[in-house]
Design a protein around this motif. Sequence first.
Motif, PDB file in Angstrom:
ATOM      1  N   TYR A   1       1.991   5.195  -1.659  1.00 47.34           N
ATOM      2  CA  TYR A   1       1.532   6.464  -2.420  1.00 47.34           C
ATOM      3  C   TYR A   1       2.673   7.259  -2.980  1.00 47.34           C
ATOM      4  O   TYR A   1       3.603   7.521  -1.983  1.00 47.34           O
TER       5      TYR A   1
ATOM      6  N   VAL B   1      -2.061  -0.478  -4.692  1.00 47.85           N
ATOM      7  CA  VAL B   1      -2.591  -1.441  -3.649  1.00 47.85           C
ATOM      8  C   VAL B   1      -2.413  -3.000  -4.303  1.00 47.85           C
ATOM      9  O   VAL B   1      -2.911  -3.295  -5.268  1.00 47.85           O
TER      10      VAL B   1
ATOM     11  N   LEU C   1      -1.674   6.057  -5.818  1.00 47.27           N
ATOM     12  CA  LEU C   1      -1.457   5.150  -4.992  1.00 47.27           C
ATOM     13  C   LEU C   1      -1.680   3.491  -5.621  1.00 47.27           C
ATOM     14  O   LEU C   1      -2.467   3.225  -6.480  1.00 47.27           O
TER      15      LEU C   1
ATOM     16  N   ALA D   1       0.713  -1.249  -0.044  1.00 41.02           N
ATOM     17  CA  ALA D   1      -0.073   0.070  -0.066  1.00 41.02           C
ATOM     18  C   ALA D   1       0.911   1.287  -0.019  1.00 41.02           C
ATOM     19  O   ALA D   1       1.683   1.567   1.033  1.00 41.02           O
TER      20      ALA D   1
ATOM     21  N   VAL E   1      -0.632   3.638   4.869  1.00 40.73           N
ATOM     22  CA  VAL E   1      -0.195   3.792   3.456  1.00 40.73           C
ATOM     23  C   VAL E   1       1.448   4.220   3.728  1.00 40.73           C
ATOM     24  O   VAL E   1       1.604   5.167   4.291  1.00 40.73           O
TER      25      VAL E   1
END
Length: 453
Positions: free
Chosen positions: A379, A388, A386, A377, A449
């Motif tokens: 960013y 994932v 982003l 996860a 994140v």
Amino acid sequence: MQRTLSKATTSILLIVAADQAPAALYAVDPGPYNPDIGSFAAWYQDTHGRTLDLCLSKTVSSRVAGAPGAPSYMCSLLPEPGVYDDTQALVFPTNFPPEAFWFTADAAIADAASGIDLSYGAAIEAAFAVEEPAEGDQISFARIRIRVDVPAIGTYTVTHPYGVEVFEVTAAEFGADGGRAINMTRDIGIGAPKTYDGALGGDIGPFLRSVNGPYIEVNPETSATERFIGDPNINEPVTGSPFNTNYVRIQGPAGIDLRTNLFAISGKLSDVQRPTPVIVQRSTYSRGTGEAGSSAQQDVFVMAPPPPGTARYDDAAGAAVAMTEANATGNWYGQSTGNPSTPASVTIHADNSIAIPENTPTAVSAPLVDLVRIQRAEYSLNSGQLTVVASSSDETNPPTLTATASSGASIGSLTGDGATRTLVTGVTPTPPATVTVTSGSGGSDTEEVVILP
């Protein structure tokens, strides 16, 4: 227990160990509340099945003789001049203790050679918002108190039945408060008057109990037989710690390492009938195809009373599955190799009536879900993207995987072949603090994140 309603206070830095788990109280008397006992909750129950009444009995110990004016009560009754006279009948609010207890556990370490003088207290306490008994001011809370005179600055670690605390004593703080450099009181659960469920979220539970108990005594006022989990007039080894740390230990500079396993325990066992406690921690399935062929399993973890209590579950096909418990902490596990047809559920059966006749057998159903794991996860601040990556334990029939932000806003669906899926999407103007991936088969996982350049 010293009378005070203060929140956790200490002149040093307090760090609670990251792996310290929530306590294990299970339930509290929902009311209506009896004015004869101050309109407090009559009882609390822990996950080991023990239910303790508010301890107001004047029953005395048959093991320790009392002194004039100081009976060896089995309850931690604290007379106070002008407020509560223990030689008179209990009447609320005109003759009622300003604090009473469902449970107390006290221990001490005094070592002249090292300079350590430690006192430890754990309790579920009944008190009043304005300290003296008054209708409408009733409160309860779970307390951990640690006070230590230490010989030097440095890091001190205190391990106790309900967790681990780390204290950093600096030069500026050393010697303050008459040498008491560690002074921590943590009260959890104080809420609106006459609401007693806050203590369920405290540090206490299950209740520690003497390895020599339960003790049976006769109440001199009623001639009724009463049972107690310990005798607060003596120090004894105990059991019941959720971490299997049935002791208090302090470690510190210059090799300080001291411990005691002796506690003074109070708690009056209730006669109220209660279900055997069961808390489902996890009920998941997995299946896949490997070199050895197709495989499937159903894994169930629950908290329930330890042996002689018993626990088993019926898997998704109704087959009975034995569960095992390793170290008397009440954590049970069982596995079935059945291949479930989803959606599915399991039913957990627990029975603690051998240990506590007032516990009735319990059956609890729980959904059987897949196990979701977020592998990535991230960013990127530069691209605003982003990423994932997550997977489901159902490799045979991979479910849909959907991501949501910490705000609850939908981010999108993960795509790809097989049980591992990926989502790459733009997110503006700021990244989410966490992301949650939820499976169409009911499982979910949440991760913080990672922020990249």
